[in-house]
Design a protein around this motif. Structure first.
Motif, short mmCIF file in Angstrom:
data_model
loop_
_atom_site.label_atom_id
_atom_site.label_comp_id
_atom_site.label_asym_id
_atom_site.label_seq_id
_atom_site.Cartn_x
_atom_site.Cartn_y
_atom_site.Cartn_z
N CYS A 1 4.73 1.83 -4.68
CA CYS A 1 3.41 2.34 -4.30
C CYS A 1 3.40 3.84 -4.52
CB CYS A 1 3.09 2.01 -2.85
SG CYS A 1 1.55 2.75 -2.27
N THR A 2 2.40 4.31 -5.27
CA THR A 2 2.25 5.74 -5.53
C THR A 2 0.81 6.15 -5.29
OG1 THR A 2 3.99 5.70 -7.20
CG2 THR A 2 2.47 7.54 -7.28
N GLN A 3 0.63 7.29 -4.64
CA GLN A 3 -0.72 7.80 -4.38
C GLN A 3 -0.83 9.24 -4.88
OE1 GLN A 3 -1.76 9.95 -1.30
NE2 GLN A 3 0.17 10.01 -0.17
N ASP A 4 -2.04 9.60 -5.25
CA ASP A 4 -2.27 10.97 -5.69
C ASP A 4 -3.33 11.66 -4.84
OD1 ASP A 4 -4.48 10.42 -8.60
OD2 ASP A 4 -4.64 9.80 -6.51
N MET A 5 -3.57 11.13 -3.64
CA MET A 5 -4.60 11.68 -2.77
C MET A 5 -4.04 12.70 -1.79
SD MET A 5 -6.95 8.33 -2.09
CE MET A 5 -5.66 7.36 -1.37
N ARG A 6 -2.74 12.91 -1.83
CA ARG A 6 -2.07 13.85 -0.93
C ARG A 6 -2.26 13.49 0.53
NH1 ARG A 6 1.65 15.45 -3.72
NH2 ARG A 6 2.04 17.18 -2.29
N HIS A 7 -2.39 12.17 0.78
CA HIS A 7 -2.47 11.70 2.16
C HIS A 7 -1.09 11.69 2.79
CE1 HIS A 7 -6.54 9.39 1.86
NE2 HIS A 7 -6.68 10.70 1.83
N ASN A 8 -1.05 12.06 4.06
CA ASN A 8 0.23 12.12 4.74
C ASN A 8 0.76 10.74 5.12
OD1 ASN A 8 0.70 14.96 4.85
ND2 ASN A 8 -0.94 15.11 6.35
N ALA A 9 -0.13 9.85 5.54
CA ALA A 9 0.30 8.56 6.08
C ALA A 9 0.20 7.46 5.03
CB ALA A 9 -0.54 8.19 7.29
N MET A 10 1.19 6.59 5.03
CA MET A 10 1.19 5.45 4.13
C MET A 10 1.63 4.20 4.89
SD MET A 10 2.58 7.13 0.56
CE MET A 10 1.95 5.79 -0.47
N TYR A 11 1.17 3.05 4.41
CA TYR A 11 1.38 1.78 5.12
C TYR A 11 1.66 0.67 4.12
CZ TYR A 11 -1.67 4.49 8.26
OH TYR A 11 -2.24 5.48 9.02
N TRP A 12 2.39 -0.33 4.58
CA TRP A 12 2.55 -1.57 3.84
C TRP A 12 2.06 -2.72 4.70
CZ3 TRP A 12 3.25 -2.78 -1.02
CH2 TRP A 12 3.87 -1.86 -1.88
N TYR A 13 1.18 -3.55 4.11
CA TYR A 13 0.67 -4.75 4.76
C TYR A 13 1.01 -5.96 3.90
CZ TYR A 13 -2.50 -1.86 7.64
OH TYR A 13 -3.03 -0.96 8.52
N ARG A 14 1.06 -7.10 4.55
CA ARG A 14 1.05 -8.36 3.82
C ARG A 14 -0.19 -9.14 4.25
NH1 ARG A 14 5.93 -12.35 5.16
NH2 ARG A 14 4.42 -13.82 4.29
N GLN A 15 -0.76 -9.86 3.28
CA GLN A 15 -1.98 -10.63 3.55
C GLN A 15 -1.71 -12.09 3.26
OE1 GLN A 15 -5.54 -9.84 1.15
NE2 GLN A 15 -6.80 -10.06 2.99
N ASP A 16 -1.87 -12.91 4.27
CA ASP A 16 -1.63 -14.33 4.15
C ASP A 16 -2.86 -15.09 4.65
OD1 ASP A 16 1.26 -13.08 5.33
OD2 ASP A 16 1.36 -14.28 3.51
N LEU A 17 -3.13 -16.20 3.98
CA LEU A 17 -4.30 -17.03 4.33
C LEU A 17 -4.23 -17.44 5.79
CD1 LEU A 17 -6.74 -18.13 2.79
CD2 LEU A 17 -5.49 -20.29 2.55
N GLY A 18 -5.29 -17.20 6.51
CA GLY A 18 -5.35 -17.59 7.92
C GLY A 18 -4.74 -16.59 8.87
N LEU A 19 -4.00 -15.63 8.34
CA LEU A 19 -3.33 -14.65 9.21
C LEU A 19 -3.86 -13.24 9.00
CD1 LEU A 19 0.34 -15.94 8.89
CD2 LEU A 19 -1.25 -16.30 10.79
N GLY A 20 -4.64 -13.03 7.97
CA GLY A 20 -5.19 -11.71 7.73
C GLY A 20 -4.15 -10.71 7.27
#
Lengths: 113, 115
Positions: free
Chosen positions: A23-42
């Motif tokens: 994951c790479t960002q160029d918005m110079r945001h300080n915070a970053m997150y990882w999510y997983r998305q599964d059917l029925g669990l969001g």
């Protein structure tokens, strides 16, 4: 680069293999997150980082690790993949972790066989 | 009980109809409420952001928050086929994970607008 990029777009992986999602960002945001998305669990938070050099655990951290060596990159590693880690993984950023507005990358579709 | 409940649908309506999407929640500490739109095989994108109770309008979209009932809504007027997507509600202000605001998402409602 515009915004947040993730690689690979999709991957099929044998169980037991090691895998790093990028994951790479160029918005110079300080915070970053990882999510997983599964059917029925969001969307469920795996790990997050307040700023470069710091990381924290989310709701479902087991089996995953992260690092934040600099502002732009936040890789997610599966040390030994299992079929239950089959999911769509999204990286997100926010200006900082006190800001609620998060911006999401396009996602990585991972299948573990 | 989940902190945020959202009917997963699917919801199918004709073009031009008014669409109402809803979420309920249990944590009275939530103060910030968001709606994300997610097209198929894409990441969620922020659509609306509101703080506390009240309404917020942006073009054809209106977000409504009723904290007394723990209920939020997203209304889409004059719906278009391009509005076909999954809509996720999200909220925060309820808890902190080691200094970070925790954003809690609903399951998402899959919406189809038929031409």
């Amino acid at each position: 680069i515009a915004g947040i990029t993730q690689a690979p777009t999709s991957q099929i992986l044998a169980a037991g293999r090691r895998m790093t999602l990028r994951c790479t960002q160029d918005m110079r945001h300080n915070a970053m997150y990882w999510y997983r998305q599964d059917l029925g669990l969001g969307l469920r938070l795996i790990h997050y980082s307040n700023t470069a050099g710091t990381t924290g655990k989310g709701e479902v951290p087991d089996g995953y690790s992260v690092s934040r060596a600099n502002t732009d990159d936040f890789p997610l590693t599966l040390a030994s993949a299992v079929p239950s880690q089959t999911s769509v993984y999204f990286c997100a950023t926010s200006l900082d972790t006190s800001t609620d507005t998060q911006y999401f990358g396009p996602g990585t579709r991972l299948t573990v066989l | 009980q989940k902190e945020v409940e959202q009917d997963p649908g699917p919801l199918s309506v004709p073009e031009g109809a008014i669409v109402s999407l809803n979420c309920t929640y249990s944590n009275s500490a939530f103060q910030y409420f968001m709606w994300y739109r997610q097209y198929s095989r894409k990441g969620p994108e922020l659509l609306m952001y509101t703080y506390s109770s009240g309404n917020k309008e942006d073009g054809r979209f209106t977000a409504q928050v009723d904290k007394s009932s723990k209920y939020i809504s997203l209304f889409i007027r004059d719906s278009q086929p391009s509005d076909s997507a999954t809509y996720l509600c999200a909220m925060s202000g309820g808890s902190i994970i080691q200094g970070a605001q925790k954003l809690v998402f609903g399951q998402g409602t899959r919406l189809t607008i038929n031409p």
